[in-house]
Design an enzyme around this catalytic site. Sequence first.
Site, PDB file in Angstrom:
ATOM      1  N   HIS A  25       0.943  -1.371  -0.044  1.00  0.00           N
ATOM      2  CA  HIS A  25      -0.052   0.111   0.022  1.00  0.00           C
ATOM      3  C   HIS A  25       0.609   1.171   0.105  1.00  0.00           C
ATOM      4  CE1 HIS A  25      -3.827   2.035   0.531  1.00  0.00           C
ATOM      5  NE2 HIS A  25      -3.207   2.543   1.342  1.00  0.00           N
ATOM      6  N   ASP A 324       2.243   2.027   3.722  1.00  0.00           N
ATOM      7  CA  ASP A 324       1.454   3.217   3.918  1.00  0.00           C
ATOM      8  C   ASP A 324       2.132   4.518   3.664  1.00  0.00           C
ATOM      9  OD1 ASP A 324      -0.975   4.444   3.589  1.00  0.00           O
ATOM     10  OD2 ASP A 324      -1.480   4.241   5.859  1.00  0.00           O
TER      11      ASP A 324
END
Length: 396
Positions: A25, A324
Amino acid sequence: MTATADATSARIRALLARHPVVDGHNDLLWEAREQVGYDFDRLDLEAGGTPTHTDLPRLREGGVGGQFWSVFVPASLSGDDAVSATLEQVDAGHQMVARYADRLAFARTADDIVAAWESGRIASLLGAEGGHSINNSLATLRMLHVLGVRYLTLTHNSNVDWADSATDEPVHGGLSAFGVEVVREMNRIGMLVDLSHVSADTMRDALRVAEVPAIFSHSSARAVCDSPRNAPDDVLESLRANRGVCMVTFVPTFVSPQAAAWRQELNEVATGQGIRPADAAYTGFYDDYAAAHPTPRATLADVVRHVEHVREVAGVDHVGLGGDYDGVATLPEGLEDVTGYPRLLAALADRGWSDDDLGKLTSGNILRVLRDAEAGARALQEQRGPSLATIAELDS
């Protein structure tokens, strides 16, 4: 640097040459939208030193060989607006890969990832972050898959009409009947079910229904840090049975108990002012609160604890990495940008991780999940045919 550290560094460089990181991600595309309106002349990823956590030189330095680029849109968008914004994000992903075609290669399958490595490029996959992106439409879900989206996070920070979020008040008790059909259809077409952001009951429901491996694209372990965004141990055990993978995230408020407590206090203050995490006003509130009350720092050691806990509970075949980057303002010390992966791997190597196990963590496990999902989709299509379940089946 000591001789031992030199040897570890050389070992990690050699490992990453064989087993590059495939990260679950990264929110660079939303940053590109917010900062420059997708103008990659103004945000030149090839030049390096961008005002982001991510650019091409630093991806190389970090040993990244594959990235799931999030085609995130905020939950404050809904209906057709959410679908349109998602399609703009998907287009930006394709445009980015085309612009840097000598460095990036679009990937839809595990074999595409390996082919990208063999050509010296970074494999680029897409993942949609939040079920609001499909506007309750299985047809939209299928078309996102046609466009190359390879996972859907079932919710973002608020519930959708068919699934509960980790950061909203429960409504469905997990998945609704339609939510079950979303999971079944994702399995059938070969789109990974991503359980980051969903409530624990949604996690449990999805894993009961899933016929192929699921993932957490960017979540950590709730037993180590009590955040609703993390996976409880019973879910990690079910994930092992499902043959899925939990891609441990680096977000400070998900890995540091002190930072998680800070986030809880922030949310309580926000709620008192009528602001929910999914609201458009939340970002500005967060920034103002953080300026007045600095977030407790997280460290690389915090992330190590999560990686090792997921390994202990789910098993070494079910852990990966989902940093992230560009989705949060700050990252743990030692993991400030995408160059940090070798430092994390070196810390694990110093704690006795073998090269085989580190290779599973960096990319082996997610490659296996992708291959299992592809094979599972072929088998399900042979059983069910290419058409969607009928309305009668949904009503039964």
